[in-house]
Design a protein around this motif. Structure first.
Motif, PDB file in Angstrom:
ATOM      1  N   ARG A 197       0.834  -1.208   0.000  1.00 58.40           N
ATOM      2  CA  ARG A 197       0.000   0.000   0.000  1.00 58.40           C
ATOM      3  C   ARG A 197       0.868   1.257   0.000  1.00 58.40           C
ATOM      4  O   ARG A 197       0.541   2.243  -0.663  1.00 58.40           O
ATOM      5  CB  ARG A 197      -0.942  -0.020   1.203  1.00 58.40           C
ATOM      6  N   PHE A 198       1.976   1.254   0.746  1.00 55.80           N
ATOM      7  CA  PHE A 198       2.892   2.400   0.736  1.00 55.80           C
ATOM      8  C   PHE A 198       3.383   2.654  -0.681  1.00 55.80           C
ATOM      9  O   PHE A 198       3.463   3.793  -1.120  1.00 55.80           O
ATOM     10  CB  PHE A 198       4.081   2.148   1.675  1.00 55.80           C
ATOM     11  N   THR A 199       3.728   1.593  -1.388  1.00 51.80           N
ATOM     12  CA  THR A 199       4.201   1.737  -2.761  1.00 51.80           C
ATOM     13  C   THR A 199       3.116   2.354  -3.636  1.00 51.80           C
ATOM     14  O   THR A 199       3.380   3.290  -4.404  1.00 51.80           O
ATOM     15  CB  THR A 199       4.628   0.368  -3.321  1.00 51.80           C
ATOM     16  N   GLU A 200       1.900   1.849  -3.519  1.00 51.31           N
ATOM     17  CA  GLU A 200       0.793   2.362  -4.325  1.00 51.31           C
ATOM     18  C   GLU A 200       0.498   3.833  -4.040  1.00 51.31           C
ATOM     19  O   GLU A 200       0.220   4.599  -4.962  1.00 51.31           O
ATOM     20  CB  GLU A 200      -0.487   1.566  -4.045  1.00 51.31           C
ATOM     21  N   VAL A 201       0.538   4.213  -2.776  1.00 54.96           N
ATOM     22  CA  VAL A 201       0.172   5.567  -2.387  1.00 54.96           C
ATOM     23  C   VAL A 201       1.313   6.560  -2.608  1.00 54.96           C
ATOM     24  O   VAL A 201       1.118   7.630  -3.183  1.00 54.96           O
ATOM     25  CB  VAL A 201      -0.296   5.604  -0.911  1.00 54.96           C
ATOM     26  N   PHE A 202       2.507   6.200  -2.155  1.00 55.67           N
ATOM     27  CA  PHE A 202       3.608   7.170  -2.183  1.00 55.67           C
ATOM     28  C   PHE A 202       4.336   7.270  -3.534  1.00 55.67           C
ATOM     29  O   PHE A 202       4.856   8.330  -3.857  1.00 55.67           O
ATOM     30  CB  PHE A 202       4.618   6.872  -1.080  1.00 55.67           C
ATOM     31  N   ALA A 203       4.398   6.205  -4.301  1.00 59.52           N
ATOM     32  CA  ALA A 203       5.162   6.260  -5.554  1.00 59.52           C
ATOM     33  C   ALA A 203       4.716   7.397  -6.466  1.00 59.52           C
ATOM     34  O   ALA A 203       5.548   8.198  -6.918  1.00 59.52           O
ATOM     35  CB  ALA A 203       5.099   4.921  -6.279  1.00 59.52           C
ATOM     36  N   PRO A 204       3.402   7.546  -6.738  1.00 60.09           N
ATOM     37  CA  PRO A 204       3.004   8.662  -7.610  1.00 60.09           C
ATOM     38  C   PRO A 204       3.271  10.033  -6.980  1.00 60.09           C
ATOM     39  O   PRO A 204       3.619  10.981  -7.695  1.00 60.09           O
ATOM     40  CB  PRO A 204       1.505   8.471  -7.808  1.00 60.09           C
ATOM     41  N   MET A 205       3.146  10.121  -5.680  1.00 60.21           N
ATOM     42  CA  MET A 205       3.398  11.405  -5.003  1.00 60.21           C
ATOM     43  C   MET A 205       4.874  11.778  -5.082  1.00 60.21           C
ATOM     44  O   MET A 205       5.217  12.932  -5.346  1.00 60.21           O
ATOM     45  CB  MET A 205       2.974  11.326  -3.527  1.00 60.21           C
ATOM     46  N   ILE A 206       5.732  10.802  -4.845  1.00 56.20           N
ATOM     47  CA  ILE A 206       7.176  11.069  -4.833  1.00 56.20           C
ATOM     48  C   ILE A 206       7.676  11.410  -6.233  1.00 56.20           C
ATOM     49  O   ILE A 206       8.547  12.261  -6.389  1.00 56.20           O
ATOM     50  CB  ILE A 206       7.925   9.859  -4.224  1.00 56.20           C
ATOM     51  N   LYS A 207       7.124  10.784  -7.243  1.00 57.77           N
ATOM     52  CA  LYS A 207       7.532  11.094  -8.621  1.00 57.77           C
ATOM     53  C   LYS A 207       7.268  12.555  -8.973  1.00 57.77           C
ATOM     54  O   LYS A 207       7.945  13.122  -9.814  1.00 57.77           O
ATOM     55  CB  LYS A 207       6.798  10.192  -9.606  1.00 57.77           C
ATOM     56  N   LYS A 208       6.288  13.157  -8.301  1.00 54.16           N
ATOM     57  CA  LYS A 208       5.940  14.553  -8.590  1.00 54.16           C
ATOM     58  C   LYS A 208       6.712  15.562  -7.743  1.00 54.16           C
ATOM     59  O   LYS A 208       6.541  16.759  -7.920  1.00 54.16           O
ATOM     60  CB  LYS A 208       4.443  14.756  -8.392  1.00 54.16           C
ATOM     61  N   LEU A 209       7.516  15.092  -6.806  1.00 56.75           N
ATOM     62  CA  LEU A 209       8.269  16.034  -5.951  1.00 56.75           C
ATOM     63  C   LEU A 209       9.394  16.698  -6.707  1.00 56.75           C
ATOM     64  O   LEU A 209       9.967  16.171  -7.596  1.00 56.75           O
ATOM     65  CB  LEU A 209       8.827  15.296  -4.718  1.00 56.75           C
TER      66      LEU A 209
END
Length: 89
Positions: free
Chosen positions: A77-89
Motif C-alpha cells: 500500500r505504501f508503494t501504491e500511495v507514495f510512488a506517484p506522489m514522490i515522482k511529482k516532488l
C-alpha cells in the motif's frame, strides 16, 4: 505494547522540503491507509519519516502470520500511495 510498522524515510538535502509537501496531505494519507499516519521531522537531522503502526506482540510466534500479512499489505500500500506522489516532488 510492542508493535510493527511500515515507514517512508527520506534522507537527502531536500528531505525537509519533500516531507512538508507530503505531510500537508496528512488527511489524504490517513484516508488512503485507513490508519493514523505518524510523522517525525526532527530539526537537528537531515531526515524525516512517515509511518503507520499496528499494535501487535510480534514476540509471540503464534502472531507471526498476522504480522507478515499486515506488513505485506502495508508495504504494498505504501508503494501504491507514495510512488506517484514522490515522482511529482
Amino acid at each position: 505494547m510492542p508493535g510493527i510498522q511500515v515507514e517512508l524515510v527520506m534522507k537527502s538535502d531536500e528531505a525537509k522540503t519533500h516531507f512538508k509537501l507530503l505531510a500537508a496531505r496528512h488527511a489524504e494519507l490517513e484516508k488512503a491507509f485507513g490508519l493514523p499516519v505518524y510523522e517525525h521531522n526532527g530539526e537537528k537531522v537531515m531526515s524525516a519519516k512517515l509511518w503507520v503502526r499496528h499494535e501487535l506482540d510480534f514476540l509471540d510466534h503464534s502472531k507471526w502470520p498476522e504480522c507478515f500479512d499486515w506488513l505485506g499489505r502495508y508495504v504494498w500500500r505504501f508503494t501504491e500511495v507514495f510512488a506517484p506522489m514522490i515522482k511529482k516532488l
